[in-house]
Structure formats: structure tokens, C-alpha cells
Write a protein that holds these residues in place. Structure first.
Motif, PDB file in Angstrom:
ATOM      1  N   MET A   1       0.682  -1.144  -0.236  1.00 41.83           N
ATOM      2  CA  MET A   1       0.278  -0.208  -0.265  1.00 41.83           C
ATOM      3  C   MET A   1       1.276   1.442  -0.237  1.00 41.83           C
ATOM      4  O   MET A   1       2.312   1.284   1.017  1.00 41.83           O
ATOM      5  CB  MET A   1      -0.997  -0.387   1.481  1.00 41.83           C
ATOM      6  N   PRO A   2       0.576   2.183  -0.480  1.00 40.85           N
ATOM      7  CA  PRO A   2       1.557   4.078  -0.569  1.00 40.85           C
ATOM      8  C   PRO A   2       0.880   4.457   0.549  1.00 40.85           C
ATOM      9  O   PRO A   2      -0.246   4.008   1.841  1.00 40.85           O
ATOM     10  CB  PRO A   2       0.898   3.750  -2.551  1.00 40.85           C
ATOM     11  N   GLU A   3       2.112   5.746   1.212  1.00 41.84           N
ATOM     12  CA  GLU A   3       1.701   5.831   1.842  1.00 41.84           C
ATOM     13  C   GLU A   3       1.195   6.960   1.969  1.00 41.84           C
ATOM     14  O   GLU A   3       0.858   7.444   0.875  1.00 41.84           O
ATOM     15  CB  GLU A   3       3.342   6.869   2.551  1.00 41.84           C
ATOM     16  N   PRO A   4       0.458   8.177   3.228  1.00 40.23           N
ATOM     17  CA  PRO A   4       0.374   7.562   4.073  1.00 40.23           C
ATOM     18  C   PRO A   4      -0.675   5.981   4.404  1.00 40.23           C
ATOM     19  O   PRO A   4      -2.244   6.459   3.689  1.00 40.23           O
ATOM     20  CB  PRO A   4      -0.179   8.758   5.223  1.00 40.23           C
ATOM     21  N   LYS A   5      -0.558   5.318   5.304  1.00 42.33           N
ATOM     22  CA  LYS A   5      -1.622   3.678   5.095  1.00 42.33           C
ATOM     23  C   LYS A   5      -1.850   3.161   6.557  1.00 42.33           C
ATOM     24  O   LYS A   5      -0.747   3.482   7.378  1.00 42.33           O
ATOM     25  CB  LYS A   5      -0.919   3.072   4.198  1.00 42.33           C
ATOM     26  N   TYR A   6      -3.197   2.902   6.727  1.00 42.56           N
ATOM     27  CA  TYR A   6      -3.385   3.070   8.720  1.00 42.56           C
ATOM     28  C   TYR A   6      -3.766   1.544   8.717  1.00 42.56           C
ATOM     29  O   TYR A   6      -4.703   1.021   7.730  1.00 42.56           O
ATOM     30  CB  TYR A   6      -5.055   4.001   8.384  1.00 42.56           C
ATOM     31  N   VAL A   7      -4.322   1.588   9.422  1.00 40.54           N
ATOM     32  CA  VAL A   7      -4.542  -0.269   9.652  1.00 40.54           C
ATOM     33  C   VAL A   7      -5.479  -0.430  10.905  1.00 40.54           C
ATOM     34  O   VAL A   7      -5.414   0.350  12.365  1.00 40.54           O
ATOM     35  CB  VAL A   7      -3.242  -1.239  10.607  1.00 40.54           C
ATOM     36  N   VAL A   8      -7.172  -0.729  10.594  1.00 39.98           N
ATOM     37  CA  VAL A   8      -7.959  -1.558  11.664  1.00 39.98           C
ATOM     38  C   VAL A   8      -8.069  -2.634  12.025  1.00 39.98           C
ATOM     39  O   VAL A   8      -8.275  -3.032  11.591  1.00 39.98           O
ATOM     40  CB  VAL A   8      -9.132  -0.676  10.927  1.00 39.98           C
ATOM     41  N   ALA A   9      -7.887  -2.768  13.591  1.00 42.11           N
ATOM     42  CA  ALA A   9      -8.116  -4.334  13.839  1.00 42.11           C
ATOM     43  C   ALA A   9      -9.539  -4.228  14.080  1.00 42.11           C
ATOM     44  O   ALA A   9     -10.195  -3.314  15.027  1.00 42.11           O
ATOM     45  CB  ALA A   9      -7.251  -4.270  14.701  1.00 42.11           C
ATOM     46  N   MET A  10     -10.099  -5.819  13.626  1.00 41.22           N
ATOM     47  CA  MET A  10     -11.459  -5.509  14.425  1.00 41.22           C
ATOM     48  C   MET A  10     -11.697  -7.149  15.191  1.00 41.22           C
ATOM     49  O   MET A  10     -11.001  -7.954  14.266  1.00 41.22           O
ATOM     50  CB  MET A  10     -12.652  -5.335  13.453  1.00 41.22           C
ATOM     51  N   GLY A  11     -12.042  -7.482  15.502  1.00 37.78           N
ATOM     52  CA  GLY A  11     -12.986  -8.530  16.221  1.00 37.78           C
ATOM     53  C   GLY A  11     -11.849  -8.866  17.384  1.00 37.78           C
ATOM     54  O   GLY A  11     -10.604  -8.255  16.834  1.00 37.78           O
ATOM     55  N   ALA A  12     -11.684  -9.785  18.086  1.00 33.99           N
ATOM     56  CA  ALA A  12     -11.462 -10.111  19.770  1.00 33.99           C
ATOM     57  C   ALA A  12     -10.317 -10.541  18.627  1.00 33.99           C
ATOM     58  O   ALA A  12      -8.664 -11.290  19.526  1.00 33.99           O
ATOM     59  CB  ALA A  12     -11.758 -10.779  20.526  1.00 33.99           C
ATOM     60  N   CYS A  13      -9.963 -11.721  17.695  1.00 30.46           N
ATOM     61  CA  CYS A  13      -9.336 -12.559  17.102  1.00 30.46           C
ATOM     62  C   CYS A  13      -8.058 -11.825  17.056  1.00 30.46           C
ATOM     63  O   CYS A  13      -6.957 -11.753  16.534  1.00 30.46           O
ATOM     64  CB  CYS A  13      -9.462 -13.014  15.752  1.00 30.46           C
ATOM     65  N   SER A  14      -8.031 -10.444  16.408  1.00 22.09           N
ATOM     66  CA  SER A  14      -6.753  -9.475  16.399  1.00 22.09           C
ATOM     67  C   SER A  14      -5.968  -9.042  17.290  1.00 22.09           C
ATOM     68  O   SER A  14      -5.133  -8.631  16.971  1.00 22.09           O
ATOM     69  CB  SER A  14      -7.481  -7.317  14.823  1.00 22.09           C
ATOM     70  N   PHE A  15      -6.584  -9.260  19.266  1.00 20.35           N
ATOM     71  CA  PHE A  15      -5.910  -9.146  19.790  1.00 20.35           C
ATOM     72  C   PHE A  15      -5.072 -10.157  20.242  1.00 20.35           C
ATOM     73  O   PHE A  15      -3.540 -10.379  20.082  1.00 20.35           O
ATOM     74  CB  PHE A  15      -6.418  -8.442  20.841  1.00 20.35           C
ATOM     75  N   ASP A  16      -5.027 -11.599  20.661  1.00 17.04           N
ATOM     76  CA  ASP A  16      -4.732 -12.551  20.620  1.00 17.04           C
ATOM     77  C   ASP A  16      -5.379 -13.997  20.519  1.00 17.04           C
ATOM     78  O   ASP A  16      -5.314 -14.957  21.041  1.00 17.04           O
ATOM     79  CB  ASP A  16      -4.990 -12.623  22.510  1.00 17.04           C
ATOM     80  N   GLY A  17      -6.412 -13.940  18.910  1.00 15.56           N
ATOM     81  CA  GLY A  17      -6.949 -15.072  18.657  1.00 15.56           C
ATOM     82  C   GLY A  17      -8.264 -15.326  19.309  1.00 15.56           C
ATOM     83  O   GLY A  17      -8.810 -16.632  18.653  1.00 15.56           O
ATOM     84  N   GLY A  18      -8.894 -14.555  19.866  1.00 14.20           N
ATOM     85  CA  GLY A  18      -9.633 -14.831  20.386  1.00 14.20           C
ATOM     86  C   GLY A  18     -10.739 -15.977  20.693  1.00 14.20           C
ATOM     87  O   GLY A  18      -9.486 -16.430  21.763  1.00 14.20           O
ATOM     88  N   PRO A  19     -11.577 -16.229  19.974  1.00 15.45           N
ATOM     89  CA  PRO A  19     -11.754 -17.612  20.549  1.00 15.45           C
ATOM     90  C   PRO A  19     -10.993 -18.644  19.870  1.00 15.45           C
ATOM     91  O   PRO A  19     -11.116 -19.979  20.855  1.00 15.45           O
ATOM     92  CB  PRO A  19     -13.081 -17.506  19.426  1.00 15.45           C
ATOM     93  N   TYR A  20     -10.120 -18.662  19.392  1.00 11.70           N
ATOM     94  CA  TYR A  20      -8.843 -19.676  18.872  1.00 11.70           C
ATOM     95  C   TYR A  20      -7.711 -19.765  19.696  1.00 11.70           C
ATOM     96  O   TYR A  20      -6.655 -19.652  19.096  1.00 11.70           O
ATOM     97  CB  TYR A  20      -9.111 -19.770  17.104  1.00 11.70           C
TER      98      TYR A  20
END
Lengths: 547, 157, 318, 187
Positions: free
Chosen positions: B78-97
Motif C-alpha cells: 500500500m502507498p503511504e500514508p496507510k492505516y490499519v484497523v483491527a477488528m474482533g477479538a481475534c486480532s488481539f490474541d486469537g479470540g475464540p481460537y
């Protein structure tokens, strides 16, 4: 059924017994008989192998192989067991792939997860699992997951190295002078989702396709063994979010069978109702996806509009739009507030109002017919051979529907009829999806009316009848349950230990696995433009493909 | 001159295009957010087919080990400037998995996100609100989180 | 002098084309959204009218990536060239009564050639991207434009044949309700060929998102992508304006002649195009080829014969 | 064929007449407000009996029990929002009546935090128990403890007195002293 029993009794068996209405359960004494027996029953008519599921008994030092044979025409099924030694050298058995084409990937899966060696398998490569599990078998009971986790950085490095290596060597074997090339279709491709198809093509023409799966592998079958029987529903429903209710129904049925619990009529009717709502919401996405893959987003958007109303009902009932977690062993999780039916009625009205327009514009669309009528044709024979199910099988004219073949919940009280199409082309699968959607809505209407009537007659108590207590600790046992999922047949094979709080082994046979196996078969010799179309028409979800 | 630059900064914040890349189940709710009822195009969000034209990468839930190199590569494309959005429990620590070993337990440690939307999966409303927060971040002139740190810089992909 | 500068940079020139482009981008999104039962851009400015302005300005300020292994000159010059070529037709079109920048006797020829050369530039962009999907997109656009342009040229010639001139101003002046009726098959043909030329559904084969990612656009980012997008929409405008001038009598209205009618006619064509886009799935390359050579080209030739016939029947005598 | 295509095309245009369902600004209000929406948790520390069953059933280990210095019912759940999957099993299993001590239903849906891993690490539903409540609980407990002590002592004394009386000895008065309230309790 009797014929099958006779055939089996020709071989030395530990036991042969009837199981449920349509199943025969048998255990072979010797693994050498397997090939002959399966050849004999294939001649008898049990032509599709549903799945291969090893169970690893660490204490007894055996690997128990379970084979599930099905006959889609006469509804006779066979559950065949055979023991293998579980040490890595001795864990060998004859492959059934030469006889049953559908065994191919299932055996590869058993090989990569349990290390069962299949002799004479044409293509015994590891599947699904990522590079760091190469050579080790993560589902074996003695696999040390904690030790594996300690080296996470190394493992990731290993995956990255393999990724790079594959990229560099991607086209190594190709003739540099020819115009052949390999396209990597995914995992970031707009039409693919998290799956990678290695498309070997010459200009626009497809030579062969090798699907590389496992991009959403969550090891669900292993995960449930770490959760208790109730907590496992959150893992089971994540098989695929599009239709999460029916997968939970299947799991709960298996648990109830082992616990010997009967659920109340109210709960079984609610399972039908909720399951069909989930099926409808899944089919809406499937219909939209089919057209999305031809570059037309309008149907997807229109369907999304109607789908929201069905999700509203699920949200009101369970408190979540798609991760409902609303079926528990013993019934359904919440009581029903009858005012929620107003919301369902709203959704049904919305469907009735909009379905005509969708039918007129999209289902009868001439360009769609032009595009998809002669593409991706699956014959009846292939459906049997590859063990396909659900929409895909019915589009080819095979009468299979677990809701009718082996009624569960309250489906036995409904008069359902098989809906089939003739030709089995991509268009027929789309038509089938649409007709199935309509049928589901009819079932919702019937179930709703039935519940309303029974509540009015005070035969059901919607606030109290929803649950029957299931003990926390289950006895030793084994059960299989089959449900008609949105995409096809889901077979759950649950094994429990004595006084266990957690499942010992849960095998989920998911339909997309078989359907993805068909991709190479269907797309050979077609053009690039047919890939998304056929991919979309097979109604594949990566969630249940990788599990 | 300053005004013109300000205009471009404002334009940058008001037009977020996201890479069409789904790693997990939350992409279903993302699809719903694109749909008629929530219609995130009202706020200026637009999905693009290739990462080359995108501003935002959505980590839609689960990041399995196998898809991690593809995710990081998509980010790099991706070209600069770029941003990231994390959603759901999985993107923190795997959530239910979390108990499963085939998923990455610390996606946001590897690729830090600018906003995290909790839920499994989050409601479409919450997704849109999370994206609004990214807009706010751009308006304040804050650099994106992933450009400031994260394990991805030390990793090869 | 000032007149020249004005026409080069303001009215039918740069600024005008830019405003049209941004407006058309917004209109496309809004109209498409309405067909999808959505709202479309809505919160920036009145009915989201600033949204596309923001989008395009953002693209202008973003990083432009030149991927490894491409020829940087080919990669970056082509989009610029594409924009220039796509903007030039505006100079040949009679926007208002007596307002045309280049009043050439070969206006129609220039218009058709400028429109027809655009796909070749896009082919070169795909060719220079060092990406298999882009390359496939480039090859597809070449195949498609060769087969569609024949029909396009032939159908664009029908007014010239009818009125005996290639001067667009004269074509517009001579047009009437009657000539519109005669030219109607030509218009239909022109419109279908135009769908193929602009890569619009059902002929959006070169940038088929689900098949070859984004075709020749795949590797473009930032300013380069901005230029390509601009070229795309400028070309839309040029083609719509061309259709309006050739077949629909340009600025000629019901009671009075005005630019307003020109505008409305162009919008009408755009709306028809969007509606088709919302109702028709993409067809395959093979189907497109057979459609174009089996039906479009013979029909376009037949159409020319019909125009000649009509001309000899009614116009010669008059 | 062409007529058919035209027909479909025009029928699509009917959508122009129908108003879009996107009629609310979802940044500020939800499109659908169910009463049972499983959102952000609310923990009632006053009714919580500290049975730990929510912690045990949680399939994702999102709940940790916060400990308090008092002895009984001294643990209260705290939930990590970045781990929680909002399945609501904790609410189901909570035994308190009539109101459950941990409630998700009707909770908020817009739970956002910074995207850094550290930010998500401390993205919790904290059970903020005011100091005054802790003090009052401690005092209560102390009071009951003292009461009990007194009672036992009394009992012992009575028993002894009885014995002594039986033995024919003189009855002595038992002296009791109240212990210092605030000392050695908070440790």
C-alpha cells in the motif's frame, strides 16, 4: 440394508449392528480386508465415501479409523471402523482413493493431521496445515502444543521462508519459451477470499488448478477438545458464520445422543425455525456472491437489504447478529418472547415483497443464462463419486437432503419435498439456491405458525420449555449426527471418554471440502473467466473448508 | 499556500479506501457495513480491488499463521500514508481460537493498528465508528501506528 | 489571445473537463448507489458532492509506487498521455451555438481517432506494469478494442454519410427530429460499441475485478492512478459528448437552444449506461468477440446501407 | 433476447423509486436496538456472590476475578473487552437472582480502543469498587467477626460457668475487651 449386512458378514468383524434408522455400524477385525470390503459395497451401491476420520486412542495404543460410506439414492449408510497401530511406522492402511474419488482430500487430511500413511494414494501431500507443522502431526494426542508454541518466531520464519521459496520457484518447472504461466489466485484476490488457487494457464485457457487451502485453519476439531461441552458451541458455530445455527444443531444432537437426553418439542421446533433463518441469511449471501463473481453487485446489495431483517430477528432472539451461540446441548439457549415473532413477520413480509423483483430481474436474466448455462456441468455420476451434497448435489438431480433422509429436530413433522434441477450446470446451482431459499422461507412460515398455535393452545411454554438439563460430565460414548447445512451435509463424529468434561474427539465433515476438490475437475480446459463463476456457483466458504 | 495544504490533508482524512482483503469471519460484517442498510459509502469509504490504491488495511479478525506473510505483504504494497484497523477479538490474541496453535496470538503486536474495534464480530455501526476514529486521527495529523513500530519491521515477508 | 487561453484552460478546456470529471464520478457513484438501494456519498457537502473531489485530491497527494522491474518512463508517462488524449476531443465538440474551439472539416475523424487511440495507451500501461494480471488486462483491452472499434467507427460514420460532412458543427446544424429517427439504429449501435470501448458492463472484461484483479490498473497508485482515473472519466465525457453531437443534435432543444440540453442529453446517456451496468453481468471474452464480429460489424455495415438508402429516398430529393 | 435484456435493465431502475433503508446516521445511533444485544458488560459488585462460575465457563478466558481484602464474596469478575467474544455464557450461568450480577444484554456495542497491543491489553471492564464500599464491607465483616467471637466466648464462658457451678465453685464474671478495629485488617 440386508444386502450390505450380508456382504460385511462375509468378512471377519468384531461386531455388526444397526445404528439409527439408516446406518449400519461395523468394525473390521483386520485392516487387510478393508479394500476388498469397500470394493464389494461399492458394487452394492454405497458409492460415496463421506469422510475418513481417525481417532487417536493414546492409552490403548491404537488409531481407530472411521469410514463413513453413503448411498445417496437409497439412503443406506455404513459406518465402518478398523484399528491400526498408532506408532508412526505401523500406522499404514490401503488408500481408498482409487475406488472412491472423494477419499482423496480426506485421506490427505488424515495424513497431515494424524500421520496415517495411505498406501497407493496418488497424491499424498500434506494439506491445510501451515509450513511449521511439516512432518509433525498436530492432532495426535501426544503432540506437544506448548512446546511448539515456544518457538513461535522460528515457526513464523519457517512459514515466511516457505512462502518466499514457493514464490521464487513458482514457475521453475515451466518451459520458458512457451506462454504457460502460473497465476496465484488469492489469498488477496478480490473474488477468492482466503484461499489460494494456483492456476496453471496458457493465456486465457486454464490447464490445471491446484487449490492451496488452510489460510483460515483454526484447528477447530482440536480446539473443541480444550473446551467444555457447552463452551464448545462457540468453536462449532465458527465453522462458518454464514449459517452458524445448523452446525451447532449438529454438534448438540451428538452430545444429546451420548447423554441420552430428549429435547422438548418447543426446542426442536425452535431449532428448525432458527436453522432456517440462518440458512436463509446464508443463501442470500450465496446468491449475491454468484452474481458478484460476474461483476454485478446489485443482487448482492438487494439481498443484503432483505437479509438484515432476518438478522434482526436473530439479534432480538439471541443478542448477536451472526455469532448467535444460541443452540446449546439440551435445547435452545433462550426462551422466546412471542413479540419477537413480529420482527420475523416483518422479515417474511419484506421477503415476499422483494422476491418477485429479484426473480424477474436476476433469476431470469438472459445474460446470466448465456454466461452460465453450459459451464461447470456436474453429472449425477460425479456427484456420487465425489460425495457432493446439498445444493450442488441437488442441482445435478440427485435426491439428497438430510432434512428428509434422516429427519432431525422437528423436520420429521414437516412435509418436505426434494427440490432438484436436472443438468447440474452453474446456472442450475444458482436456480437451486434460489428455490432452496424459497423453500426455507416456507418452512419458517410453517414452523412459526406451528409454534404460535401450540403456544396459543398452551401445549408449549415458550419461556420455560427451551432447555433440558444435560449433565456436565458425559459417559463414554460415540455418536454421529448429520445435518443439512446451508452448503450441504455436515457430519459430526463425537467421541467422549468416561466422565469427561470435554469432547475427546470431534470430527466435522464439511461440504466445502468436497466441493473444492471438484475445482480442478471442473475448470480444466475452461477459460480464466469461468474460475470465479464456478467458484461462486459451488458456494464454497473458506471457514468450513479449512476448519 | 497553507490553506491549500490543509485542504489536501482534509481530503486525505475524508476519503478512506480500504484494501479488499479478508483474513477472517469479521469480513462478513464488513460486507454488511457496505450493504444498503449501513452503506458506509455515505461516509466516503470505498473498497478497492488492489492494495495499491488503498489507504486502510482491515485486519478482519483471525490472522492464521499461513496468511500472515500475505497480510504483511499487502500492507507493504500500500502507498503511504496507510492505516490499519483491527477488528474482533481475534486480532488481539486469537479470540475464540486462542487455544489453537494455528493462529497468530499477537497480530497487533506484529502490525500495530490505529484503532481496535471490540466484538466478535463487531456490529457494522461499530466498524463505521472505528473508521471515523481513523479519520479523526488523520485530521489531528497523527502518524499511523504501524509506521512507528511493531514487529513487522524486523520480519521478512 | 485571452480567448484562446480561456478556451484552453477554462471553458471547454482543462477546468471544464476537470469539473465534469469530478462531477461525473460523483454522479456515477450516487446513481449506482440508488440502484443498489443505497444512498451513496452523503455527508461531505450537499449530498456528498465534495466526496469525489476529496477522493481525487487524496489520490494526488498519495505516494506513487513504481514497482520493481518496470520501465519507469513507460509506467509514468502513459497515464499522463492518456489524460491528454482523453481531454483533447473536448476541443472539437460544438458545445454551444458557435462555440467550438477547433472548427475543423475533419472534426468527426479527429474525435473518433482520439477516442479510438485511448485503449492502446491503456494496453501499454498494462504491458509496462510487470504484473501478470495487468498484462492479461492489457491483452484483453487490445482484443476488445480492436473488435469493438470497427463497429464504433462504422456507426459513427453514419451521420457523416447522411449529412455529407465531417464537420461536427455542420452535422449539428443540419440535424433534426427526422434525421434523429433515421440515425437511431446508428445511435444504438454507437452506444453498444461505446460500452465495449469504455470497458463498461457487460463488456468490462479488461478490468474484471473478479477475474484479473483490476486489469491494467492493478499496479497503479497515487498520482498515476489519479491520472488514469481522470483519463477514464474524461473519456466518458468525450464519448458522451460525441454521441450527443453526432446523433442527438447537441445543444438543440425543444423551444430554445442552450447548453442545458447538451448537458441533459449527456446525463441521459450516462444514466442509461449505469442502468445497464446495474442489471447485466459480465460476459466472457469469447462471447464478446463473437458478438462483435458476428453481429455488431455486419449490423453496422447494414446500418450504413440503411442511411444511404434513407438519404437517397428523402434527403436527395429535398 | 435484446428486448429481454432491455426489460431487465428497466426493471432494475425501479430501485430508484424505493427509498434506501440507510436513513440514520449510524455514527450516532444504531439501526436496530434489540433488548438482548450482547454488548459491553456491567458488573454489579454488590450482588455478586463471588462464585467464580462465570470465570470457569468463559470459553476464551476473558474474565479474571479481582480480589478484595474482605473474606467472603471477595472476588468480582473483570472482563477484558479485547478478548471477550460476547457469547453471553457468563450471564447465563450467573446464579444471582432476580438480577444477574454480570449483564451483557442491552450493553453498548461501540467498544473502541487504540490499536496498539498495549492499548488493547488494558481495555477492560473494570469493576470500580469505591473505597467506602470496601471499608463498609470490612467493618461489617469485622463486626460480625467480633460478634461471633463474643458469642463463642460467651458460650465458652457459660459452659465453664456451668461446669464451675456444677462443681460448686464461685461464678466469675468474664471480662471481654473489644479488639482494635482498624489494626491488622487491611493487610
Amino acid at each position: 440394508m440386508e444386502n450390505v449386512r450380508k456382504i460385511i458378514e462375509n468378512f471377519t468383524c468384531e461386531y455388526v449392528e444397526n445404528y439409527k434408522k439408516t446406518w449400519l455400524k461395523a468394525k473390521l477385525s483386520s485392516k487387510d480386508d478393508l479394500l476388498n470390503l469397500s470394493e464389494a459395497i461399492k458394487k452394492e451401491g454405497l458409492r460415496s465415501l463421506s469422510t475418513v476420520s481417525p481417532t487417536d486412542f493414546l492409552e490403548d495404543n491404537i488409531m481407530e479409523m472411521n469410514y463413513f460410506f453413503e448411498d445417496l439414492d437409497t439412503k443406506r449408510n455404513l459406518w465402518l471402523k478398523v484399528d491400526l497401530p498408532r506408532d508412526k511406522e505401523g500406522c499404514k492402511i490401503e488408500s481408498l482413493t482409487p475406488l472412491f474419488a472423494s477419499a482423496n482430500w480426506h485421506e490427505r487430511e488424515a495424513f497431515s493431521m494424524f500421520g496415517v500413511q495411505f498406501l497407493n494414494h496418488p497424491d499424498l501431500r500434506e494439506i491445510i496445515k501451515s509450513e511449521d507443522f511439516k512432518g509433525v502431526y498436530p492432532f495426535r494426542k501426544d503432540f506437544d502444543w506448548d512446546a511448539h508454541e515456544k518457538n513461535q518466531t522460528q515457526n513464523i520464519q519457517q512459514i515466511v521462508d516457505a512462502f518466499k521459496k514457493e514464490q521464487n520457484e513458482n514457475e521453475k518447472d515451466l518451459d520458458p519459451d512457451s506462454s504457460e504461466t502460473i497465476l496465484n489466485w488469492g489469498p488477496t484476490h478480490p473474488a477468492s477470499g482466503p484461499i489460494r488457487l494456483r492456476v496453471h494457464c496458457d493465456g486465457e485457457e486454464v490447464i490445471s488448478i491446484d487449490p492451496d487451502i488452510g489460510y483460515v485453519w483454526r484447528a477447530l476439531e482440536h480446539l473443541v477438545t480444550k473446551k467444555d461441552f457447552v463452551g464448545a458451541i462457540v468453536a462449532v458455530e465458527r465453522l462458518c458464520f454464514m449459517d452458524n445455527i445448523n452446525s451447532m444443531v449438529g454438534y448438540c444432537m451428538a452430545v444429546e445422543e451420548i447423554a441420552e437426553v430428549e429435547i422438548t418439542p418447543f426446542a426442536s421446533w425452535m431449532r428448525v425455525l432458527l436453522g432456517e433463518v440462518a440458512r436463509v441469511s446464508s443463501h442470500f449471501m450465496g446468491l449475491g456472491g454468484f452474481f458478484n463473481n460476474m461483476g454485478l453487485h446489485t443482487l448482492g446489495m438487494w439481498n443484503m437489504d432483505t437479509r438484515e431483517f432476518f438478522l434482526d430477528f436473530l439479534e432480538s432472539y439471541s443478542g448477536a447478529r451472526i455469532a448467535t451461540a444460541s443452540i446449546e446441548p439440551g435445547g435452545v439457549r433462550y426462551g422466546l418472547d412471542m413479540s419477537m415473532f413480529d420482527e420475523l413477520q416483518k422479515a417474511l413480509d419484506k421477503f415476499d415483497n422483494s422476491v418477485g423483483e429479484v426473480e424477474a430481474v436476476f433469476v431470469k436474466n438472459p445474460t446470466m443464462k448465456l454466461r452460465s448455462d453450459n459451464v461447470g456441468i456436474l453429472t449425477k455420476e460425479e456427484v456420487h463419486e465425489f460425495g457432493l451434497s446439498g445444493i450442488v448435489a441437488r442441482a445435478s438431480g440427485v435426491k439428497t437432503d438430510i432434512r428428509i433422509d434422516e429427519p432431525y429436530a422437528a423436520y420429521g413433522e414437516l412435509d418436505l419435498e426434494y427440490i432438484t434441477q436436472e443438468k447440474g450446470s452453474a446456472k442450475d446451482r444458482f436456480m437451486m439456491l434460489f428455490l432452496d431459499l424459497k423453500q426455507s422461507v416456507e418452512i419458517i412460515k410453517k414452523a412459526k405458525a406451528h409454534i404460535e398455535k401450540a403456544v396459543a393452545d398452551a401445549k408449549m411454554n415458550p419461556t420455560k420449555d427451551h432447555m433440558v438439563k444435560v449433565p456436565k460430565k458425559l459417559p463414554k460414548g460415540e455418536a454421529i449426527s448429520r445435518v443439512e447445512w446451508a452448503r450441504g451435509e455436515v457430519l459430526m463424529h463425537l467421541v467422549t471418554e468416561e466422565k469427561a468434561k470435554t469432547p475427546y474427539r470431534l470430527k466435522m465433515r464439511a461440504p466445502s471440502f468436497n466441493h473444492t476438490m471438484m475445482l480442478n475437475h471442473l475448470l480444466k480446459g475452461q477459460t480464466l473467466a469461468d474460475i470465479p463463476l464456478i467458484f461462486g456457483s459451488l458456494y464454497i466458504c473458506q471457514g468450513d473448508l479449512d476448519r | 499556500m497553507l490553506k491549500i495544504l490543509d485542504f489536501f490533508d482534509y481530503a486525505k482524512s475524508e476519503s478512506l479506501w480500504m484494501a479488499h482483503f479478508c483474513t477472517g469471519c469479521c469480513s462478513l460484517e464488513m460486507a454488511a457495513a457496505m450493504g444498503p442498510r449501513y452503506d458506509w459509502e455515505r461516509y466516503g469509504y470505498l473498497p478497492t480491488p488492489t492494495p495499491r490504491q488503498a489507504d486502510v488495511l482491515m485486519i478482519t479478525g483471525l490472522v492464521s499463521k499461513k496468511i500472515l506473510p500475505a497480510l504483511l505483504r499487502t500492507y507493504a504494497q500500500m502507498p503511504e500514508p496507510k492505516y490499519v484497523v483491527a477488528m474482533g477479538a481475534c486480532s488481539f490474541d486469537g479470540g475464540p481460537y486462542n487455544d489453537s496453535l494455528s493462529v497468530i496470538k499477537n497480530p497487533t503486536e506484529i502490525l500495530p493498528a490505529d484503532v481496535f474495534i471490540a466484538g466478535c464480530p463487531p456490529k457494522p455501526e461499530a466498524i463505521i465508528e472505528g473508521l471515523e476514529q481513523v479519520k479523526q486521527k488523520i485530521k489531528n495529523g497523527e502518524p499511523s501506528a504501524a509506521s512507528q513500530g511493531g514487529l513487522w519491521k524486523e520480519m521478512e515477508f | 489571445m485571452i480567448d484562446t487561453l480561456f478556451s484552453a484552460f477554462v471553458f471547454p478546456g482543462l477546468l471544464y473537463v476537470l469539473v465534469w470529471t469530478v462531477g461525473l464520478f460523483w454522479f456515477f457513484r450516487k446513481f449506482m448507489a440508488a440502484l443498489h438501494k443505497r444512498v451513496g456519498p452523503s455527508f461531505n457537502g450537499k449530498a456528498g458532492s465534495y466526496q469525489t473531489l476529496f477522493d481525487l485530491s487524496k489520490l494526488l497527494t498519495k505516494e506513487s509506487i513504481t514497482p520493481d522491474g518496470v520501465n519507469p518512463y513507460l509506467f509514468s508517462i502513459m497515464p499522463l498521455l492518456a489524460v491528454i488524449i482523453a481531454m483533447l476531443p473536448a476541443a472539437f465538440i460544438p458545445w454551444m451555438d458557435g462555440l467550438v474551439v477547433v472548427d475543423s472539416d475533419y472534426g468527426l475523424l479527429a474525435l473518433v481517432i482520439l477516442i479510438g487511440i485511448e485503449p492502446f495507451l491503456l494496453f501499454l500501461t498494462g504491458f509496462g506494469s510487470n504484473n501478470k494480471y495487468s498484462f492479461l488486462g492489457g491483452v484483453r483491452i487490445l482484443t476488445q478494442s480492436i473488435s469493438m472499434e470497427t463497429a464504433f467507427f462504422l456507426s459513427a460514420l453514419s451521420p457523416a454519410l447522411l449529412f455529407g460532412t465531417m464537420n461536427l458543427t455542420q452535422i449539428v446544424e443540419q440535424s433534426s427530429w427526422f434525421s434523429f429517427l433515421i440515425l437511431f439504429p446508428g445511435l444504438a449501435m454507437y452506444f453498444v460499441a461505446l460500452l465495449g470501448l469504455l470497458e463498461q458492463p457487460p463488456f468490462n472484461i479488461p478490468d474484471a475485478e473478479q477475474e484479473i484483479v483490476y486489469g491494467f490498473y492493478t499496479e497503479y497508485s497515487g498520482t498515476n492512478y489519479f491520472l488514469l482515473k481522470l483519463a477514464e472519466f474524461a473519456e466518458f465525457m468525450a464519448v458522451f459528448a460525441g454521441a450527443t453531437a453526432l446523433f442527438l443534435g447537441a445543444y438543440k432543444g425543444i423551444f430554445f437552444d442552450s447548453y442545458f440540453f447538451f448537458f441533459m442529453k449527456m446525463l441521459g446517456i450516462a444514466m442509461l449506461m449505469m442502468t445497464i451496468r446495474a442489471a447485466t453481468p459480465r460476459i466472457t471474452l469469447a462471447q464478446m468477440l463473437s458478438f462483435s464480429w458476428k453481429y455488431m460489424v455486419p449490423l453496422a455495415l447494414l446500418n450504413l446501407a440503411w442511411v444511404l438508402f434513407a438519404k437517397s429516398l428523402w434527403f436527395m430529393g429535398a | 433476447m435484446i428486448l429481454q435484456i432491455l426489460n431487465r435493465t428497466l426493471r432494475v431502475a425501479k430501485a430508484l423509486m424505493t427509498p434506501s433503508p440507510a436513513n440514520k446516521d449510524v455514527r450516532y445511533e444504531a439501526m436496530h436496538n434489540p433488548s438482548r444485544y450482547r454488548g459491553e458488560h456491567r458488573v454489579d459488585y454488590e450482588t455478586c456472590i463471588g462464585c467464580d462460575s462465570c470465570n470457569k465457563i468463559c470459553p476464551t478466558h476473558a474474565i479474571t476475578m479481582k480480589k478484595f481484602p474482605f473474606k467472603k464474596q471477595n472476588i468480582v469478575p473483570e472482563v477484558s473487552l479485547s478478548v471477550c467474544i460476547f457469547c453471553g455464557l457468563c450471564e447465563d450461568v450467573c446464579p444471582t437472582k432476580p438480577e444477574k450480577s454480570i449483564i451483557l444484554s442491552g450493553g453498548r456495542y461501540d467498544m473502541l480502543s487504540g490499536g496498539w497491543h498495549e492499548d488493547q491489553n488494558d481495555f477492560w471492564v473494570h469493576t470500580d469498587v469505591p473505597q467506602s464500599y470496601i471499608d463498609s464491607r470490612l467493618e461489617d465483616e469485622e463486626a460480625t467477626r467480633v460478634k461471633k467471637e463474643l458469642a463463642t466466648k460467651k458460650k465458652v464462658a457459660e459452659a465453664e460457668a456451668k461446669k464451675k457451678a456444677e462443681a460448686g465453685e464461685e461464678i466469675k464474671k468474664v471480662e471481654t475487651t473489644l479488639p482494635d478495629f482498624n489494626k491488622g485488617v487491611l493487610e
